[in-house]
Design a protein around this motif. Structure first.
Motif, mmCIF file in Angstrom:
data_model
loop_
_atom_site.group_PDB
_atom_site.id
_atom_site.type_symbol
_atom_site.label_atom_id
_atom_site.label_comp_id
_atom_site.label_asym_id
_atom_site.label_seq_id
_atom_site.Cartn_x
_atom_site.Cartn_y
_atom_site.Cartn_z
ATOM 1 N N ALA A 27 10.075 91.363 -64.045
ATOM 2 C CA ALA A 27 9.485 92.701 -64.125
ATOM 3 C C ALA A 27 8.565 92.818 -65.333
ATOM 4 O O ALA A 27 7.482 93.409 -65.251
ATOM 5 N N ARG A 29 6.989 90.330 -66.677
ATOM 6 C CA ARG A 29 5.828 89.530 -66.285
ATOM 7 C C ARG A 29 4.886 90.325 -65.401
ATOM 8 O O ARG A 29 3.657 90.336 -65.620
ATOM 9 N N SER A 30 5.444 91.017 -64.404
ATOM 10 C CA SER A 30 4.630 91.792 -63.477
ATOM 11 C C SER A 30 3.832 92.873 -64.205
ATOM 12 O O SER A 30 2.634 93.061 -63.946
ATOM 13 N N GLY A 31 4.479 93.569 -65.121
ATOM 14 C CA GLY A 31 3.780 94.609 -65.867
ATOM 15 C C GLY A 31 2.661 94.060 -66.722
ATOM 16 O O GLY A 31 1.567 94.641 -66.787
ATOM 17 N N ASP A 34 -0.234 93.051 -64.500
ATOM 18 C CA ASP A 34 -0.941 94.255 -64.055
ATOM 19 C C ASP A 34 -1.900 94.765 -65.122
ATOM 20 O O ASP A 34 -2.943 95.359 -64.810
ATOM 21 N N ALA A 175 11.547 99.127 -63.484
ATOM 22 C CA ALA A 175 10.323 99.869 -63.814
ATOM 23 C C ALA A 175 10.139 99.986 -65.324
ATOM 24 O O ALA A 175 9.008 99.924 -65.834
ATOM 25 N N GLU A 178 8.829 96.697 -66.507
ATOM 26 C CA GLU A 178 7.403 96.604 -66.176
ATOM 27 C C GLU A 178 6.571 97.375 -67.190
ATOM 28 O O GLU A 178 5.493 96.919 -67.615
ATOM 29 N N HIS A 179 7.061 98.551 -67.581
ATOM 30 C CA HIS A 179 6.376 99.332 -68.607
ATOM 31 C C HIS A 179 6.253 98.534 -69.901
ATOM 32 O O HIS A 179 5.185 98.516 -70.538
ATOM 33 N N GLY A 181 6.192 95.296 -70.259
ATOM 34 C CA GLY A 181 5.200 94.241 -70.068
ATOM 35 C C GLY A 181 3.780 94.755 -70.198
ATOM 36 O O GLY A 181 2.925 94.126 -70.845
ATOM 37 N N ARG A 182 3.509 95.917 -69.596
ATOM 38 C CA ARG A 182 2.173 96.509 -69.715
ATOM 39 C C ARG A 182 1.858 96.863 -71.166
ATOM 40 O O ARG A 182 0.752 96.608 -71.654
#
Length: 203
Positions: A27, A29-31, A34, A175, A178-179, A181-182
């Protein structure tokens, strides 16, 4: 100078005992992806020389581990001690750092694991990025589906029941990761762009 761009390189150095923390790592990584970062997932219990070099070449390193007995896992501690070779050469000096963890209890002393990551980062001279979220799920109108439902500030924390598998990691915790990561990718972009601009200005 406005044309200077840099794709931030983020490495996620993590250990996962039963797969739950791996879900959180994915997660993060995904953030970061993105937000435009190049991301490397590195399992610290399987790390090789090439992956150590990836960490050295990264702009940011995110540390991740389950919380066992009030701290990061033994496998992560082995990695942390091995990073002393980098410490001697200041290899990670001024990189961005952040962290995440998972345990079965709502608290589970996860804060201690995140603080361990912060101290590790500080010893390397890294710059810590916090979660940057207000706590969720702390009023009568709130929900367990809120971001940062467990109310941590220093990093991303997840809770997964001890009798459930990795597919049961809470969607709100995913989620939240993910935050993180962003946020790491965005902060790293600002830092590396600023350094590039300063370097160009002195030429």
């Amino acid at each position: 100078m406005s044309g200077i761009t840099h794709t931030p390189v983020v490495s996620i150095a993590y250990h996962s005992g039963y797969g739950h923390t791996a879900v959180v790592a994915e997660a993060v990584r995904s953030g970061a992806v993105d937000a435009g970062a190049t991301v490397h997932l590195i399992k610290v219990d399987e790390i090789d020389d090439a992956q150590w070099e990836l960490l050295d070449a990264s702009d940011a390193i995110v540390f991740g581990s389950p919380t066992y007995m009030g701290t990061a896992s033994g496998a992560f501690h082995v990695f942390a001690e091995a990073s002393s070779k980098r410490w001697f050469g200041d290899a990670w000096q001024d990189k961005i750092a952040a962290g995440f963890t998972n345990s079965a209890s709502k608290s589970g002393d996860k804060l201690h694991t995140l603080q361990f990551f912060q101290i590790l980062a500080a010893q390397h001279g890294m710059n810590w990025v916090n979660l940057g979220l207000k706590p969720g799920w702390n009023s009568s109108t709130a929900s367990e589906n809120d971001l940062n439902r467990l109310g941590f500030f220093s990093g991303a924390a997840a809770q997964t029941n001890s009798d459930e598998g990795a597919d049961a990691v809470h969607k709100a915790d995913i989620a939240t990761a993910e935050h993180l990561g962003r946020r790491v990718a965005e902060h790293t972009r600002v830092v590396v762009a600023g350094r590039a601009t300063l370097a160009a200005a002195t030429v």
